[in-house]
Motif scaffolding. Structure first.
Motif, PDB file in Angstrom:
ATOM      1  N   TYR A  49       0.844  -1.199   0.000  1.00  0.00           N
ATOM      2  CA  TYR A  49       0.000   0.000   0.000  1.00  0.00           C
ATOM      3  C   TYR A  49       0.878   1.246   0.000  1.00  0.00           C
ATOM      4  CZ  TYR A  49      -3.374  -3.579   1.053  1.00  0.00           C
ATOM      5  OH  TYR A  49      -4.146  -4.715   0.990  1.00  0.00           O
ATOM      6  N   GLN A  50       1.656   1.410  -1.062  1.00  0.00           N
ATOM      7  CA  GLN A  50       2.662   2.456  -1.110  1.00  0.00           C
ATOM      8  C   GLN A  50       2.104   3.870  -1.172  1.00  0.00           C
ATOM      9  OE1 GLN A  50       5.486   1.345  -4.116  1.00  0.00           O
ATOM     10  NE2 GLN A  50       6.165  -0.436  -2.953  1.00  0.00           N
ATOM     11  N   ASP A  51       0.828   4.026  -1.453  1.00  0.00           N
ATOM     12  CA  ASP A  51       0.225   5.360  -1.462  1.00  0.00           C
ATOM     13  C   ASP A  51      -0.302   5.768  -0.088  1.00  0.00           C
ATOM     14  OD1 ASP A  51       0.746   5.746  -4.164  1.00  0.00           O
ATOM     15  OD2 ASP A  51      -1.163   4.857  -4.774  1.00  0.00           O
ATOM     16  N   LEU A  52      -0.200   4.876   0.875  1.00  0.00           N
ATOM     17  CA  LEU A  52      -0.685   5.134   2.227  1.00  0.00           C
ATOM     18  C   LEU A  52       0.073   6.306   2.848  1.00  0.00           C
ATOM     19  CD1 LEU A  52      -2.817   3.603   3.933  1.00  0.00           C
ATOM     20  CD2 LEU A  52      -0.934   2.361   4.979  1.00  0.00           C
ATOM     21  N   VAL A  53      -0.656   7.275   3.402  1.00  0.00           N
ATOM     22  CA  VAL A  53      -0.007   8.416   4.055  1.00  0.00           C
ATOM     23  C   VAL A  53      -0.151   8.370   5.572  1.00  0.00           C
ATOM     24  CG1 VAL A  53      -0.133   9.954   2.061  1.00  0.00           C
ATOM     25  CG2 VAL A  53      -2.006   9.930   3.719  1.00  0.00           C
TER      26      VAL A  53
ATOM     27  N   PRO B  78       7.519  -5.350  10.404  1.00  0.00           N
ATOM     28  CA  PRO B  78       7.750  -6.094   9.157  1.00  0.00           C
ATOM     29  C   PRO B  78       8.565  -5.273   8.157  1.00  0.00           C
ATOM     30  CG  PRO B  78       5.528  -5.238   9.195  1.00  0.00           C
ATOM     31  CD  PRO B  78       6.129  -4.924  10.541  1.00  0.00           C
ATOM     32  N   ASN B  79       9.382  -5.952   7.371  1.00  0.00           N
ATOM     33  CA  ASN B  79      10.197  -5.265   6.361  1.00  0.00           C
ATOM     34  C   ASN B  79       9.346  -4.479   5.370  1.00  0.00           C
ATOM     35  OD1 ASN B  79      12.822  -5.780   7.170  1.00  0.00           O
ATOM     36  ND2 ASN B  79      12.812  -7.815   6.253  1.00  0.00           N
TER      37      ASN B  79
ATOM     38  N   ASN C  21       8.609   0.073   2.981  1.00  0.00           N
ATOM     39  CA  ASN C  21       8.275   0.438   1.604  1.00  0.00           C
ATOM     40  C   ASN C  21       7.254   1.568   1.550  1.00  0.00           C
ATOM     41  OD1 ASN C  21       9.919  -1.616   0.622  1.00  0.00           O
ATOM     42  ND2 ASN C  21       8.251  -3.090   0.560  1.00  0.00           N
ATOM     43  N   LEU C  22       6.681   1.913   2.684  1.00  0.00           N
ATOM     44  CA  LEU C  22       5.620   2.927   2.732  1.00  0.00           C
ATOM     45  C   LEU C  22       6.240   4.319   2.828  1.00  0.00           C
ATOM     46  CD1 LEU C  22       3.168   1.084   5.152  1.00  0.00           C
ATOM     47  CD2 LEU C  22       3.190   1.073   2.651  1.00  0.00           C
ATOM     48  N   THR C  23       6.952   4.707   1.796  1.00  0.00           N
ATOM     49  CA  THR C  23       7.733   5.942   1.832  1.00  0.00           C
ATOM     50  C   THR C  23       6.887   7.219   1.772  1.00  0.00           C
ATOM     51  OG1 THR C  23       8.088   5.756  -0.551  1.00  0.00           O
ATOM     52  CG2 THR C  23       9.801   4.840   0.894  1.00  0.00           C
ATOM     53  N   ASN C  24       5.589   7.088   1.559  1.00  0.00           N
ATOM     54  CA  ASN C  24       4.710   8.262   1.589  1.00  0.00           C
ATOM     55  C   ASN C  24       4.073   8.477   2.960  1.00  0.00           C
ATOM     56  OD1 ASN C  24       4.946   9.139  -1.159  1.00  0.00           O
ATOM     57  ND2 ASN C  24       3.763   7.344  -1.745  1.00  0.00           N
ATOM     58  N   LEU C  25       4.347   7.563   3.891  1.00  0.00           N
ATOM     59  CA  LEU C  25       3.746   7.673   5.226  1.00  0.00           C
ATOM     60  C   LEU C  25       4.140   8.973   5.906  1.00  0.00           C
ATOM     61  CD1 LEU C  25       3.964   4.300   7.214  1.00  0.00           C
ATOM     62  CD2 LEU C  25       1.929   5.492   6.418  1.00  0.00           C
ATOM     63  N   MET C  26       3.146   9.689   6.387  1.00  0.00           N
ATOM     64  CA  MET C  26       3.393  10.883   7.189  1.00  0.00           C
ATOM     65  C   MET C  26       3.116  10.600   8.663  1.00  0.00           C
ATOM     66  SD  MET C  26       1.727  13.703   4.605  1.00  0.00           S
ATOM     67  CE  MET C  26       2.128  15.090   5.662  1.00  0.00           C
TER      68      MET C  26
ATOM     69  N   ASP D 207      17.407  -0.012  10.815  1.00  0.00           N
ATOM     70  CA  ASP D 207      17.940   1.203  10.196  1.00  0.00           C
ATOM     71  C   ASP D 207      17.089   1.635   9.010  1.00  0.00           C
ATOM     72  OD1 ASP D 207      20.101   1.658  11.877  1.00  0.00           O
ATOM     73  OD2 ASP D 207      21.442   0.387  10.711  1.00  0.00           O
ATOM     74  N   LYS D 208      16.316   0.707   8.456  1.00  0.00           N
ATOM     75  CA  LYS D 208      15.458   1.026   7.313  1.00  0.00           C
ATOM     76  C   LYS D 208      14.389   2.058   7.663  1.00  0.00           C
ATOM     77  CE  LYS D 208      15.993  -3.448   5.046  1.00  0.00           C
ATOM     78  NZ  LYS D 208      15.295  -4.647   4.580  1.00  0.00           N
ATOM     79  N   ILE D 209      14.174   2.315   8.953  1.00  0.00           N
ATOM     80  CA  ILE D 209      13.182   3.317   9.369  1.00  0.00           C
ATOM     81  C   ILE D 209      13.516   4.670   8.740  1.00  0.00           C
ATOM     82  CG2 ILE D 209      14.325   4.035  11.517  1.00  0.00           C
ATOM     83  CD1 ILE D 209      10.626   3.334  11.514  1.00  0.00           C
TER      84      ILE D 209
END
Length: 163
Positions: free
Chosen positions: A17-21, A35-36, A40-45, A60-62
């Protein structure tokens, strides 16, 4: 989905759900580690995972979640240290890491955010278990930039005196 008594692990497929904000799974009964797919949710605000039973270390991926303005992980038995990659989240306004089993020192990269977006204002905050433990007089987290320090044992939080 806050306060719905949801259980189990957060599925890695959440990353689809990559469009999830915004994602609010706080105050549920989730277990396991982050979870890894979450990274991937780089649009999360907004990411609210507080008051669950999530454990393990914070990857570190955070730091890939650079759009984050709100990150609430308090009240989970996370272990390890606070990743310096959180300093890449330059939009952060609130970062809640208290009531965890994190230890060590808040990284300079995260403290640098207090000079940018985490400036203590009415709703901006950086919290950690930096108040001295009432038994050992040693805090779980050493933090020279936290504006809210919590006691890991009593769970009481106080506004830190910034020098």
């Amino acid at each position: 989905f806050q306060e719905n008594s949801l259980t189990g692990k957060i599925p890695s497929s959440i990353g689809m759900y990559q469009d999830l904000v915004g994602l609010n799974l706080g105050s549920n009964e989730f277990t396991g580690s982050l979870p890894n797919g979450l990274y991937n949710l780089t649009n999360l605000m907004f990411l609210y995972l507080h008051e669950n039973s999530l454990g393990g270390s914070i990857s570190d991926k955070i730091g890939q979640l650079t759009a984050l303005t709100q990150l609430s992980l308090y009240g989970n038995p996370f272990t390890g240290t606070i990743p310096s990659s959180l300093g890449l989240c330059e939009e952060l306004e609130n970062l809640y890491l208290h009531e965890t089993n994190l230890h060590g020192t808040v990284p300079e990269e995260v403290c640098a955010l207090t000079m940018k977006s985490l400036v203590p204002q009415e709703y901006n905050a950086l919290s950690a278990d930096c108040y001295p433990d009432i038994e050992t007089l040693v805090p779980f987290i050493t933090c020279g930039c936290c504006d809210i320090c919590c006691d890991h044992v009593t769970l009481e939080c106080v506004t830190a005196v910034m020098e």
